[in-house]
Design a protein around this motif. Structure first.
Motif, PDB file in Angstrom:
ATOM      1  N   ILE A   1      -1.017 -16.862  -3.603  1.00 10.12           N
ATOM      2  CA  ILE A   1      -1.515 -16.406  -2.231  1.00 10.12           C
ATOM      3  C   ILE A   1      -0.616 -15.317  -1.905  1.00 10.12           C
ATOM      4  CG2 ILE A   1      -1.651 -17.094   0.370  1.00 10.12           C
ATOM      5  CD1 ILE A   1      -1.479 -19.951  -0.701  1.00 10.12           C
ATOM      6  N   ARG A   2      -1.382 -14.266  -1.457  1.00 10.44           N
ATOM      7  CA  ARG A   2      -0.670 -12.796  -1.007  1.00 10.44           C
ATOM      8  C   ARG A   2      -0.555 -12.620   0.470  1.00 10.44           C
ATOM      9  NH1 ARG A   2      -3.376  -8.968  -5.565  1.00 10.44           N
ATOM     10  NH2 ARG A   2      -2.067  -9.399  -7.053  1.00 10.44           N
ATOM     11  N   SER A   3       0.596 -12.555   0.900  1.00 11.56           N
ATOM     12  CA  SER A   3       0.874 -12.031   2.375  1.00 11.56           C
ATOM     13  C   SER A   3       0.992 -10.556   2.502  1.00 11.56           C
ATOM     14  CB  SER A   3       2.097 -12.858   2.866  1.00 11.56           C
ATOM     15  OG  SER A   3       3.176 -12.488   1.963  1.00 11.56           O
ATOM     16  N   VAL A   4       1.288  -9.931   1.432  1.00 11.55           N
ATOM     17  CA  VAL A   4       1.097  -8.384   1.509  1.00 11.55           C
ATOM     18  C   VAL A   4       0.330  -7.944   0.310  1.00 11.55           C
ATOM     19  CG1 VAL A   4       2.378  -6.185   1.441  1.00 11.55           C
ATOM     20  CG2 VAL A   4       3.328  -8.185   2.536  1.00 11.55           C
ATOM     21  N   GLU A   5      -0.754  -7.022   0.608  1.00 12.98           N
ATOM     22  CA  GLU A   5      -1.536  -6.376  -0.360  1.00 12.98           C
ATOM     23  C   GLU A   5      -1.715  -4.813   0.223  1.00 12.98           C
ATOM     24  OE1 GLU A   5      -4.451  -7.831  -3.266  1.00 12.98           O
ATOM     25  OE2 GLU A   5      -5.782  -6.567  -1.863  1.00 12.98           O
ATOM     26  N   THR A   6      -0.900  -3.999   0.216  1.00 14.11           N
ATOM     27  CA  THR A   6      -0.939  -2.910   0.863  1.00 14.11           C
ATOM     28  C   THR A   6      -2.469  -1.951   0.774  1.00 14.11           C
ATOM     29  OG1 THR A   6       0.257  -1.607  -0.778  1.00 14.11           O
ATOM     30  CG2 THR A   6       1.631  -2.401   1.073  1.00 14.11           C
ATOM     31  N   MET A   7      -2.608  -1.132   1.680  1.00 12.11           N
ATOM     32  CA  MET A   7      -3.768  -0.477   1.747  1.00 12.11           C
ATOM     33  C   MET A   7      -3.546   0.905   2.275  1.00 12.11           C
ATOM     34  SD  MET A   7      -6.001  -3.115   4.110  1.00 12.11           S
ATOM     35  CE  MET A   7      -7.297  -2.508   3.949  1.00 12.11           C
ATOM     36  N   GLY A   8      -4.405   1.917   1.798  1.00 12.56           N
ATOM     37  CA  GLY A   8      -4.221   3.181   2.282  1.00 12.56           C
ATOM     38  C   GLY A   8      -3.068   3.983   1.606  1.00 12.56           C
ATOM     39  N   GLU A   9      -2.893   5.369   2.076  1.00 15.91           N
ATOM     40  CA  GLU A   9      -2.082   6.134   1.580  1.00 15.91           C
ATOM     41  C   GLU A   9      -1.568   6.905   2.664  1.00 15.91           C
ATOM     42  OE1 GLU A   9      -1.195   7.222  -1.441  1.00 15.91           O
ATOM     43  OE2 GLU A   9      -2.634   6.114  -2.640  1.00 15.91           O
ATOM     44  N   PRO A  10       0.174   6.936   2.437  1.00 17.16           N
ATOM     45  CA  PRO A  10       0.820   6.433   1.428  1.00 17.16           C
ATOM     46  C   PRO A  10       0.913   4.904   1.561  1.00 17.16           C
ATOM     47  CG  PRO A  10       2.290   7.335   3.279  1.00 17.16           C
ATOM     48  CD  PRO A  10       0.956   7.501   3.583  1.00 17.16           C
ATOM     49  N   ILE A  11       1.217   4.359   0.463  1.00 19.05           N
ATOM     50  CA  ILE A  11       1.359   2.757   0.509  1.00 19.05           C
ATOM     51  C   ILE A  11       2.461   2.402   1.348  1.00 19.05           C
ATOM     52  CG2 ILE A  11       2.134   1.062  -1.070  1.00 19.05           C
ATOM     53  CD1 ILE A  11      -0.694   2.194  -1.710  1.00 19.05           C
ATOM     54  N   LEU A  12       3.696   3.073   1.305  1.00 18.43           N
ATOM     55  CA  LEU A  12       4.712   2.906   2.161  1.00 18.43           C
ATOM     56  C   LEU A  12       5.175   4.238   2.820  1.00 18.43           C
ATOM     57  CD1 LEU A  12       7.291   0.227   0.355  1.00 18.43           C
ATOM     58  CD2 LEU A  12       5.252  -0.172   2.067  1.00 18.43           C
ATOM     59  N   ASN A  13       5.441   4.106   4.342  1.00 19.19           N
ATOM     60  CA  ASN A  13       5.726   5.234   4.826  1.00 19.19           C
ATOM     61  C   ASN A  13       7.240   5.172   5.291  1.00 19.19           C
ATOM     62  OD1 ASN A  13       6.063   7.745   6.069  1.00 19.19           O
ATOM     63  ND2 ASN A  13       4.679   7.004   7.939  1.00 19.19           N
ATOM     64  N   LEU A  14       8.258   5.501   4.840  1.00 20.22           N
ATOM     65  CA  LEU A  14       9.609   5.539   5.292  1.00 20.22           C
ATOM     66  C   LEU A  14      10.004   6.812   5.700  1.00 20.22           C
ATOM     67  CD1 LEU A  14      11.174   3.117   2.821  1.00 20.22           C
ATOM     68  CD2 LEU A  14      10.419   2.520   5.225  1.00 20.22           C
ATOM     69  N   GLY A  15       9.288   7.986   5.562  1.00 16.74           N
ATOM     70  CA  GLY A  15       9.742   9.167   6.053  1.00 16.74           C
ATOM     71  C   GLY A  15      10.503   9.836   4.858  1.00 16.74           C
ATOM     72  N   GLY A  16      10.592  11.001   4.692  1.00 21.84           N
ATOM     73  CA  GLY A  16      11.165  11.635   3.629  1.00 21.84           C
ATOM     74  C   GLY A  16      10.141  11.476   2.447  1.00 21.84           C
ATOM     75  N   GLY A  17      10.576  12.210   1.005  1.00 20.95           N
ATOM     76  CA  GLY A  17       9.587  12.257   0.070  1.00 20.95           C
ATOM     77  C   GLY A  17       9.960  11.044  -0.628  1.00 20.95           C
ATOM     78  N   GLN A  18       8.828  10.611  -1.042  1.00 26.55           N
ATOM     79  CA  GLN A  18       8.560   9.167  -1.844  1.00 26.55           C
ATOM     80  C   GLN A  18       9.461   9.055  -2.938  1.00 26.55           C
ATOM     81  OE1 GLN A  18       5.007   6.801  -2.195  1.00 26.55           O
ATOM     82  NE2 GLN A  18       3.862   8.250  -1.225  1.00 26.55           N
ATOM     83  N   SER A  19       9.732  10.228  -3.444  1.00 31.97           N
ATOM     84  CA  SER A  19      10.653  10.459  -4.890  1.00 31.97           C
ATOM     85  C   SER A  19      12.081   9.974  -4.460  1.00 31.97           C
ATOM     86  CB  SER A  19      10.553  11.503  -5.838  1.00 31.97           C
ATOM     87  OG  SER A  19      10.787  12.660  -4.814  1.00 31.97           O
ATOM     88  N   ALA A  20      12.469   9.930  -3.034  1.00 32.49           N
ATOM     89  CA  ALA A  20      13.652   9.687  -2.918  1.00 32.49           C
ATOM     90  C   ALA A  20      13.941   8.306  -2.753  1.00 32.49           C
ATOM     91  CB  ALA A  20      14.084  10.542  -1.337  1.00 32.49           C
TER      92      ALA A  20
END
Length: 808
Positions: free
Chosen positions: A121-140
């Motif tokens: 059972i999945r409680s998180v299955e992310t959608m859209g872009e970006p997958i996660l948005n924490l600010g800053g470049g994802q490579s960081a």
């Protein structure tokens, strides 16, 4: 509680915002300032097919209030229905009013007229872009993924693009941090009722183009993990996939998942630990065990003579410092799974004799067990193979062999079987009642957490583990310390008192370095999940090594690093050396006797890993720890894990110390070493490779103070009557490091809680001295009037048969 139609379909508190899109069955987590962090749907694997909330034609949302052990809040319930021939998905999003987090939980509700099976059972299955948005470049991004157990695999932190294969898998919890924005997202399981919670964060790309490709969190079985460890080479029949039946009209629920986001990852982890403590009524009030542990000294060949020699030495030389626990690890037993039959080859007089010898010296006797492992030489395997976890064919599932000697094949005990349960009760009662054991290590609970077929149908691996732990706890009672070792981190909480948080240590700097990331990353578990067990420290060299390719080469600086790592954990503090040898090494014994390091363990709080997610690439892993012991003093510990010199400048204001106050700094490990404290900062220049500096910082504007103590003592008692005395230092004040009672009749005791009886009438003065971490003691006196006379004969009709508390 009355559910109301959900108008805005949005929940907010001071930190977070949750928005439900009922039309597509998704939800969005945002920071309070409206920065979206993730958008997700929920899903379930039913009859081996994934059903997603966005697949359903109908979604109905309702909003209501709730309150639980964590406080009040608001929740949105979304029912996803109308998919022909498929069960409904129901998910509940909660946001607490006065806490910085929320939760999500998913239910598979079987509304069809046939039985279905659920695999995950999945409680998180992310959608859209970006997958996660924490600010800053994802490579960081930098990711802290907890392991299945403390060392399955050894915990390590990785930059987003730094993990092999691009998959960051967490078991139980995961922290994702962006080094540019300094924002983080934390997800952690709050329950472990049936399932293991697994996080899968997939990264793709290289260098500055690294990004998150997908992210899911699901409740599932343990087989994914086991396939990479003890079941790696097992046939498919023994790699049992979890598949739970759900009858028509019934439901099955995922584990409850916490989410937090924002700029303070340390507090996110601490809030998670606090929530676990409250929800699971964690056993965190016991004293910190300080003592000796045999494994890294003699390993599996330990014998009776070695035990008694070390026990005698400890009682004579170290007990007065607080080293009272004495634990014998594996080697004493005939076979795994048969712990009450001693190995007569190595213990010719048995363990009852040894236990009585040690307890007579005032030591607290402890032993190792692997409670749910059974070998092919054990009595259970010889007589009751039906008590073992088996595959669909009815065959016991092998999970490895002991020490790769190919003589003792290992199996998992079926803790749901009544016969196995009674065997466990008899085993652990014998250890406690006959041998005098008061500390029990419970090891290899990761290897036995396999999915399979049990006496009780449809029992999951983690359910079976909790059932077995409850049997053991009920058998030994409330006063015996149970130590979780080799186990998922959350599952034993509330049943065990202490818990391993790191990979195995040993007599080398590399072993210390390897254990350090786990100790840093799990600092928040200290006295929230349990009392942390960082494994033993090692300060002497040895001719014995656990692995054939290892060599013991522990310099003085490596010895200092080992013991300092134990101290920063704030938890158990155990010597892992041959103590008579230790006594002969005059540069190593002072480390074990070091009062400042001992006080860190006695204070019982973990040092905060300041650079847990921000460590410099040159350091390779967290290296700076800080402990505020009280308003007057603090301990700063800085490791150099590298093979080159390193320099650090640490501003006192960044440590949370008052700006403008006059501070003095001393080196805890070397009083002759100068500490440069200039311009409101500690300057550590050219710290040697593979070393540690432990710095004591004293605010000279704050006077030394004694602990503020609350004590309970009766004013009157009868002769021969047991009375109870207790004392406790105020939590927010100067910590206590020792309690001393002068009972006024020529006897004394050293403990926060004491029971005593007076054998003659009279007036007695009880004196209590409580030593504080500042070096100042609190004093309290109590007057006790004892009256009455002892009797030569009792009234026989008043006699009652004694029943052990654990038998009542």
């Amino acid at each position: 509680m009355v559910a109301l139609p959900c108008a805005a379909q949005q929940l907010t508190n001071d930190e977070l915002s949750l928005t439900v899109n009922a039309q597509e069955g998704s939800y969005q987590l945002s920071l309070h300032d409206s920065q979206p962090v993730l958008r997700s749907r929920v899903a379930a694997q039913v009859d081996h097919q994934w059903l997603r909330s966005s697949d359903y034609p109908r979604h109905q949302a309702s909003e209501s209030t709730f309150e639980d052990d964590l406080g009040p809040g608001r929740e949105v319930t979304v029912i996803c229905s109308g998919l022909d021939g498929k069960p409904d998905l129901v998910y509940v999003l909660q946001l607490y009013k006065q806490r910085p987090y929320g939760t999500v939980q998913v239910k598979v509700q079987n509304s069809v007229g046939k039985e279905v099976t659920v695999q995950a059972i999945r409680s998180v299955e992310t959608m859209g872009e970006p997958i996660l948005n924490l600010g800053g470049g994802q490579s960081a991004g930098r990711v802290l993924s907890d392991s299945f157990s403390e060392d399955w695999p050894d915990l390590a932190l990785y930059d987003l693009g730094g993990v092999s294969g691009g998959m960051h898998r967490g078991a139980g919890s995961q922290l994702i941090y962006n080094r540019e924005s300094k924002q983080s997202l934390f997800l952690g399981a709050l329950t472990s009722d049936r399932f293991l919670t697994l996080m899968h964060l997939k990264a793709e790309g290289m260098g500055a183009k690294t990004k998150i490709a997908s992210y899911t969190v699901e409740s599932t079985g343990t087989t994914e993990i086991q396939r990479e460890f003890d079941l790696k080479d097992s046939p498919a029949d023994d790699q049992v996939e979890l598949s739970l039946p759900v009858k028509p009209g019934r439901d099955i629920v995922s584990e409850r998942l916490m989410f937090e986001a924002g700029p303070d990852y340390h507090n996110q982890l601490l809030a998670y630990g606090d929530a676990v403590r409250r929800l699971h009524h964690a056993r965190v009030s016991s004293e910190t065990p300080i003592g000796w542990w045999s494994w890294t000294v003699y390993y599996g060949a330990i014998n009776e003579g070695e035990v008694l020699a070390n026990g005698d030495w400890q009682a004579e030389h170290l007990k007065s410092l607080g080293y009272r626990y004495f634990q014998i690890d594996e080697g004493y037993q005939y076979a795994r799974g048969e712990y009450t039959t001693p190995n007569a080859t190595q213990f010719p007089d048995g363990l009852r004799f040894v236990g009585h010898h040690l307890t007579a010296e005032g030591l607290t006797f402890g032993v190792w067990t692997a409670p749910f492992e059974v070998t092919s030489r054990a009595w259970i395997y010889e007589h009751h193979k039906d008590w073992l976890v088996h595959n669909a064919k009815g065959d016991p599932i092998p999970i490895g062999d002991v020490w790769h000697q190919k003589t003792d094949v290992l199996y998992a005990l079926d803790t749901t079987h009544p016969g196995a349960q009674e065997y466990m009760r008899d085993t652990y009662r014998t250890l406690v009642r006959e041998w005098g054991v008061r500390f029990i290590k419970l090891d290899f609970m990761d290897t036995t957490a396999i999915e399979g077929y049990h006496y009780r149908p449809n029992t999951t691996a983690l359910e079976a583990q909790r059932i077995g732990l409850q049997v053991i706890r009920d058998a030994v009672g409330e006063e015996v310390i149970l130590d979780k070792d080799g186990s998922p981190m959350l599952n034993p909480v509330g049943l065990v008192d202490t818990g391993r948080i790191s990979a195995d240590t040993g007599h080398s700097f590399e072993r210390t370095k390897n254990a350090a990331s786990g100790i840093a990353a799990r600092f928040y578990m200290q006295r929230n999940f349990f009392v942390n067990d960082p494994d033993a420290f090692n300060v002497t060299a040895t001719h014995l090594m656990e692995r054939a390719n290892e060599r013991s080469s522990i310099s003085l600086s490596a010895a200092e690093a080992s013991i300092a790592l134990s101290a920063v954990s704030g938890g158990m503090y155990e010597i892992g050396d041959d103590m008579p040898v230790l006594g002969s090494e005059k540069d190593r014994l002072p480390l074990v006797e070091n009062r400042e390091l001992l006080n860190m363990a006695k204070v019982g709080r973990a040092s905060t890993p300041l650079d847990l997610m921000t460590y410099e690439p040159e350091d390779g892993q967290p290296s700076t720890f800080f402990l505020r012991e009280d308003q007057r003093q603090a301990i700063l510990t800085v490791f150099n894990w590298t093979n080159t010199v390193r320099s650090h400048t640490l501003r006192l204001a960044d440590l949370g110390l008052p700006a403008g106050h006059p501070f003095a700094a001393t080196d805890v490990l070397n009083q002759n070493e100068t500490v440069t404290l200039v311009g409101g900062a500690v300057w550590l220049k050219n710290q040697p490779p593979q070393s540690v500096r432990v710095i004591k910082l004293i605010d000279r504007s704050v006077a030394e103070a004694a602990p503020t103590v609350t004590a309970q003592a009766p004013a009157a008692a009868n002769t021969g009557e047991m009375i109870n005395l207790s004392a406790q230092a105020e939590a927010g004040g100067v910590p206590a490091v020792a309690y001393h009672w002068d009972l006024g009749d020529g006897t004394s005791a050293d403990s926060p809680k004491v029971s005593h009886a007076y054998t003659s009438a009279g007036e007695f003065t009880i004196r209590l001295i409580v030593d504080g971490v500042d070096g100042v003691s609190a004093h309290k006196n109590f007057s006790l009037k004892v009256t009455g006379n002892l009797r030569a004969h009792s009234n026989l009709i008043d006699n009652r048969r004694f029943v052990e508390p654990t038998d009542r």
